[in-house]
Design a protein around this motif. Structure first.
Motif, PDB file in Angstrom:
ATOM      1  N   GLU A 253      -3.334   4.073   2.005  1.00 30.55           N
ATOM      2  CA  GLU A 253      -1.918   4.173   2.346  1.00 30.55           C
ATOM      3  C   GLU A 253      -1.110   4.428   1.084  1.00 30.55           C
ATOM      4  OE1 GLU A 253       1.447   1.776   4.990  1.00 30.55           O
ATOM      5  OE2 GLU A 253      -0.376   0.763   4.327  1.00 30.55           O
ATOM      6  N   ASN A 254      -0.441   5.587   1.044  1.00 28.15           N
ATOM      7  CA  ASN A 254       0.438   6.026  -0.049  1.00 28.15           C
ATOM      8  C   ASN A 254      -0.320   6.484  -1.295  1.00 28.15           C
ATOM      9  OD1 ASN A 254       2.767   5.406   1.465  1.00 28.15           O
ATOM     10  ND2 ASN A 254       2.694   3.274   0.763  1.00 28.15           N
ATOM     11  N   PHE A 255      -1.667   6.410  -1.329  1.00 24.92           N
ATOM     12  CA  PHE A 255      -2.402   6.773  -2.540  1.00 24.92           C
ATOM     13  C   PHE A 255      -3.656   7.548  -2.190  1.00 24.92           C
ATOM     14  CE2 PHE A 255      -0.212   2.805  -3.566  1.00 24.92           C
ATOM     15  CZ  PHE A 255       0.469   3.167  -4.725  1.00 24.92           C
ATOM     16  N   ILE A 256      -4.110   8.342  -3.164  1.00 28.72           N
ATOM     17  CA  ILE A 256      -5.461   8.905  -3.157  1.00 28.72           C
ATOM     18  C   ILE A 256      -6.099   8.471  -4.461  1.00 28.72           C
ATOM     19  CG2 ILE A 256      -6.854  10.997  -3.205  1.00 28.72           C
ATOM     20  CD1 ILE A 256      -4.858  12.356  -1.438  1.00 28.72           C
ATOM     21  N   ILE A 257      -7.276   7.885  -4.374  1.00 30.60           N
ATOM     22  CA  ILE A 257      -7.945   7.280  -5.523  1.00 30.60           C
ATOM     23  C   ILE A 257      -9.298   7.953  -5.708  1.00 30.60           C
ATOM     24  CG2 ILE A 257      -8.720   5.122  -6.579  1.00 30.60           C
ATOM     25  CD1 ILE A 257      -6.954   3.753  -4.318  1.00 30.60           C
ATOM     26  N   TYR A 258      -9.568   8.404  -6.933  1.00 28.26           N
ATOM     27  CA  TYR A 258     -10.890   8.954  -7.234  1.00 28.26           C
ATOM     28  C   TYR A 258     -11.810   7.821  -7.662  1.00 28.26           C
ATOM     29  CZ  TYR A 258     -14.733  11.232  -9.608  1.00 28.26           C
ATOM     30  OH  TYR A 258     -15.989  11.618  -9.987  1.00 28.26           O
ATOM     31  N   LYS A 259     -12.978   7.758  -7.013  1.00 30.75           N
ATOM     32  CA  LYS A 259     -13.987   6.760  -7.340  1.00 30.75           C
ATOM     33  C   LYS A 259     -15.286   7.473  -7.719  1.00 30.75           C
ATOM     34  CE  LYS A 259     -12.238   2.586  -6.063  1.00 30.75           C
ATOM     35  NZ  LYS A 259     -12.325   1.334  -6.831  1.00 30.75           N
ATOM     36  N   THR A 324     -10.207  13.308 -15.573  1.00 36.50           N
ATOM     37  CA  THR A 324      -9.074  12.909 -16.411  1.00 36.50           C
ATOM     38  C   THR A 324      -7.759  12.865 -15.663  1.00 36.50           C
ATOM     39  OG1 THR A 324      -8.758  15.212 -17.104  1.00 36.50           O
ATOM     40  CG2 THR A 324     -10.188  13.817 -18.468  1.00 36.50           C
ATOM     41  N   GLU A 325      -7.663  13.643 -14.566  1.00 35.31           N
ATOM     42  CA  GLU A 325      -6.379  13.700 -13.863  1.00 35.31           C
ATOM     43  C   GLU A 325      -6.605  14.056 -12.404  1.00 35.31           C
ATOM     44  OE1 GLU A 325      -1.934  15.783 -14.384  1.00 35.31           O
ATOM     45  OE2 GLU A 325      -3.669  16.544 -15.482  1.00 35.31           O
ATOM     46  N   LEU A 326      -5.759  13.497 -11.546  1.00 36.78           N
ATOM     47  CA  LEU A 326      -5.761  13.796 -10.119  1.00 36.78           C
ATOM     48  C   LEU A 326      -4.362  14.269  -9.739  1.00 36.78           C
ATOM     49  CD1 LEU A 326      -7.353  13.679  -7.414  1.00 36.78           C
ATOM     50  CD2 LEU A 326      -6.497  11.356  -7.120  1.00 36.78           C
TER      51      LEU A 326
END
Length: 849
Positions: A253-259, A324-326
């Protein structure tokens, strides 16, 4: 007892869609599941979505995935359903069907919490499949090849975890390393023993768990598990194995996270841009996503629950594969979807949650600098949380709508009435939700799109189309016959009358056709007019005071019926001359004639069908040894009015030869003709209308078809399953018709209705109903009909919706006006009813809690 039911109209809603190359190495195709129907869709050259095959399944398809074995050039489809089985399918192009490659049973039937089938993912290299349930159970199947290069599937390997709810599954791209699967899980073991304070439920935490399949040990191990945001709901695998950094995007919710699956890699988080008009207490969730990969780059298209599309880009260091960046950039806004598929030909297929599905064409890939973008590098954390990024939705810029696939989903209310006084009642349905809601009027029959309408100086008796040569793809002339004259129209950029075609214009035309040597033949009451390619003209005149009453011909054969019942048979010789072969005196006047086309590789068609006024139809031989000898006879219930020999042969089936007979009482008979003996058998009848059917040969999907014109038109064709289907056409009554092909309309029909000449084309063949659409402004709740006054009342309501008069942008009055203007400028499209309501109209709303 429960019976399996088949509906007249297949379901319109799509549960899931997958993209792949299923029929050929470079075929751009989409497989969709419509509850219990599995379909293969493909955009044609003009961008229209065509249904290649549609299969009824004895179950509910819950999940789909496409995969390809290493070194192969075509994709398989794996389906999870409520049958307790996992099924691997392959599309057979020759038979036009899905073939079952493997079917493995692992549980009970039905949609159950602990029986896998709800989630499905496949290793990108096609080495393993994971099938997951909503709770606890996850199974892994290893895919391989045998010595004959056929696909094999192993016994299931369990990856179960008790007291765990699964929210999403994804297969990571690990190159040639052991396959790894990721799952969003929630452990509720402590919640079951929770006290009345509900503390354990409040502290329940979602975890991202990685499962590794060890191909050497043939074992699935739980590799790692780490807590993630409790709003996580979706997983998107990131390309790896040399094409990217690998890992997974966790959509929360409200975010996209790289794992990353590497323990030492830090999480990379970016905030999802949100609409500036969205209230602060409402979050943004990603509901579906698609990956687009090229040799140089890759990016993701993710869609929020509000319909906004975002372009997600992962920046990483090549070699170390460290992200390094999303970046998340606003892309466009389309209706909310359950699945989106990006095709390599530059199309985007959107399977909408509500309303029509759409096919878009890419106009850009979102490289404009003025679009709103959020980045993990500019993420700002405040006391209240992370600082949001705002944007305002705009009209489509990077996408252009090419085609729509009609869908009634969801139907809120439906009633059946005949308010228009037509032959059959109409279905009035309320469909959709929110601003995409519609009132649709469903009429039984296949829709015909009107390409052109032109007035004529009188009521024609017949219409024909002729090509200049047998190698031409399009028609050159439209020949219109009147009571005492013939009008010849030339087809080009415009349709105009010509006088140098060689046709006789002072007499009615009974038949106009192209012969095998690229010469033209005109049959009229006085005889035959043979127009050679070099404009030389040969005439054959009727003997005595007899006149030609009926004519049947193909590329090499001509049969003429004279008044009094005499039949004269001609053949085209090697020198391009029509030679009289045989005559036959019959017992009475001939009611109708027909001869089929010359079979490929043969000199002549062997059979001639003759209908007589004594209510019989005969099959005569046209062979060299027994010319005009009777081979079969069929007694009829009424005098025949029209005949058509139709072969159902296709690339996929041998088919058969059928004789279609239109009777004076409005009945259509269909009998099979034995190709050896000429005997008629398996006669079937169907009532078409009050008028005697006129039968005309046309082309549909490149195959021969039949157009039957009675009090309403009917179309007989071979459907996707290879069966002959007779479907009504939703159009006004037509008197005469002929096949028509041009650059703008490759498969059309030129027809006569009254004193007008019309060019029409078949739309959405295979659907039982066609639709007239009226847009609504709010979600419809109930429909009330007054049949006496022919009026409808619709109750519409939406919770917390902005009143129509206060709306701005595409959902308000300005957008409605723009939509009307665009439809009017398009022309030639399907006719739509205007948007309901007048200015100042009071709309009734109800409060929902």
């Amino acid at each position: 007892m429960f019976l399996y039911n088949l509906t007249l109209q297949k379901g319109g809603g799509i549960q899931t869609a997958v993209y792949g190359n299923f029929s050929a190495p470079k075929a751009q195709e989409i497989v969709v599941s419509r509850n219990k129907v599995l379909e293969l869709l493909r955009p044609d050259e003009s961008g229209k979505m065509q249904t290649i095959v549609s299969v009824e399944c004895f179950g509910i398809i819950r999940s789909l995935a496409a995969f390809r074995l290493t070194g192969a050039n075509r994709d398989y489809v794996v389906a999870g359903s409520d049958s307790g089985r996992v099924v691997v399918l392959s599309y057979n192009k020759d038979r036009n069907c899905f073939e079952k490659v493997h079917q493995e049973t692992f549980g009970k039937s039905g949609c159950r919490r602990i029986v896998p089938g709800q989630f499905l993912c496949v290793d990108p290299k096609g080495r393993a499949i994971m099938v997951g349930a909503i709770e606890k159970a996850k199974l892994v199947y290893v895919l391989n090849r045998d010595t004959a290069a056929n696909l094999t599937i192993s016994s299931p390997l369990e990856a179960n975890k008790a007291h765990a709810l699964v929210f999403a599954l994804a297969a990571l791209d690990c190159g040639l390393d052991n396959p790894v699967f990721a799952a969003i899980e929630l452990d509720y073991a402590d919640v079951d023993a929770d006290g009345p304070d509900g503390l354990a439920a409040a502290e329940a935490q979602k975890h991202l768990t990685f499962y590794e399949l060890d191909l050497g040990l043939n074992h699935v191990a739980r590799k790692s598990s780490e807590p993630i945001d409790n709003g996580a709901n979706h997983l998107v695998a990131v390309p790896g194995g040399g094409d990217g950094p690998g890992g997974v995007l966790v959509c929360a919710e409200n975010f996209i996270i790289y794992k990353s699956q590497n323990p030492g890699h830090e999480d990379v988080r970016a905030v999802i841009p949100r609409r500036s008009s969205l209230s602060g207490d409402r979050g943004v969730l990603i509901v579906c996503a698609a990956t687009h990969r090229t040799k140089q780059q890759f990016f993701f298209l993710a869609q929020s629950e509000y319909g906004d599309l975002y372009k997600v880009t992962v920046v990483y260091e090549k070699g170390t594969e460290t992200v390094t960046e999303l970046k998340i950039k606003y892309f466009d806004t389309i209706p909310p979807c359950v699945s989106v598929c990006v095709l390599k030909t530059g199309f985007l297929f959107a399977a909408s949650e509500f309303g029509n599905h759409a096919l878009y064409q890419f106009q850009g890939i979102g490289d404009d600098d003025d679009d709103v973008e959020s980045s993990s590098a500019t993420l700002v954390e405040t006391e209240e949380g992370y600082q949001p990024v705002f944007f305002d939705p705009r009209p489509l810029r990077n996408l252009a709508l090419i085609d729509e696939v009609e869908s009634l989903c969801p139907v809120m209310d439906v009633q059946c009435h005949n308010l228009l006084g037509e032959e059959t009642p109409q279905l009035y349905t309320l469909c959709g939700a929110g601003t995409r809601s519609t009132l649709r009027v469903l009429r039984q029959g296949v829709a015909l799109s009107e390409m052109a309408v032109s007035p004529l100086p009188g009521n024609p008796d017949a219409v024909f189309t002729v090509r200049r040569s047998s190698g031409d793809a399009f028609d050159a002339y439209i020949v219109v016959s009147f009571t005492n004259a013939t009008l010849v129209l030339s087809i080009g950029d415009t349709v105009e009358e010509v006088s140098d075609s060689g046709f006789l214009g002072t007499t009615p035309t009974l038949s106009a056709s192209l012969l095998g040597d690229n010469s033209l033949l005109q049959a009229h009451p006085g005889g035959l007019r043979h127009i050679h390619a070099d404009k030389r003209i040969n005439e054959w005149r009727t003997p005595g005071r007899k006149s030609v009453t009926r004519v049947a011909c193909n590329a090499r054969q001509v049969v003429v019926a004279l008044s009094g019942g005499e039949l004269v048979y001609f053949e085209l010789d090697a020198g391009g001359q029509l030679v009289e072969i045989e005559k036959l005196e019959t017992s009475g006047d001939v009611a109708c004639l027909d001869i089929g086309p010359v079979p490929e590789g043969q000199l002549r068609n062997r059979f001639l069908a003759v209908g007589s006024f004594d209510s019989t139809v005969r099959i005569l031989s046209l062979g060299a040894d027994d010319c005009l000898q009777t081979m079969g006879v069929q007694a009829l219930a009424a005098a025949p009015s029209s005949l058509l020999m139709l072969s159902t042969e296709s690339e996929r089936s041998a088919g058969g030869l059928y004789l279609n007979v239109g009777l004076a009482n409005g009945v259509l008979l269909r009998a099979e003709v034995d190709r050896v003996t000429g005997q008629l058998s398996d006669t079937r009848a169907r009532f078409l209308g009050a008028r005697p059917p006129r039968l005309h040969a046309v082309s549909v999907r490149g195959a021969p078809a039949m157009l039957a014109l009675s009090s309403r038109p009917w179309l007989g064709h071979v459907d996707l399953q290879g069966r002959f289907a007779l479907a009504p056409l939703s159009y006004e009554a037509l008197e005469h018709a002929a096949p028509f092909a041009s650059d703008q309309c490759p498969e059309g029909v030129v027809a006569v209705a009254g004193n007008t000449l019309r060019i029409v084309a078949v739309e959405r063949l295979g659907e039982s109903f066609n639709q007239t659409v009226c847009r609504l402004r709010y979600t419809p709740r109930e429909l009330s009909v007054n049949p006496d006054r022919r009026t409808l009342a619709v109750v519409e309501a939406d919770q917390s919706s902005v009143p129509y008069e206060e709306r701005t942008g595409p959902e308000g009055r300005a957008g409605e006006k723009e939509s009307k203007e665009s439809k009017e400028s398009n022309g030639g499209g399907a006719k739509k009813m205007e948007v309901e309501g007048e200015e100042g109209e009071e709309e009734e709303e109800e409060e929902e809690t």
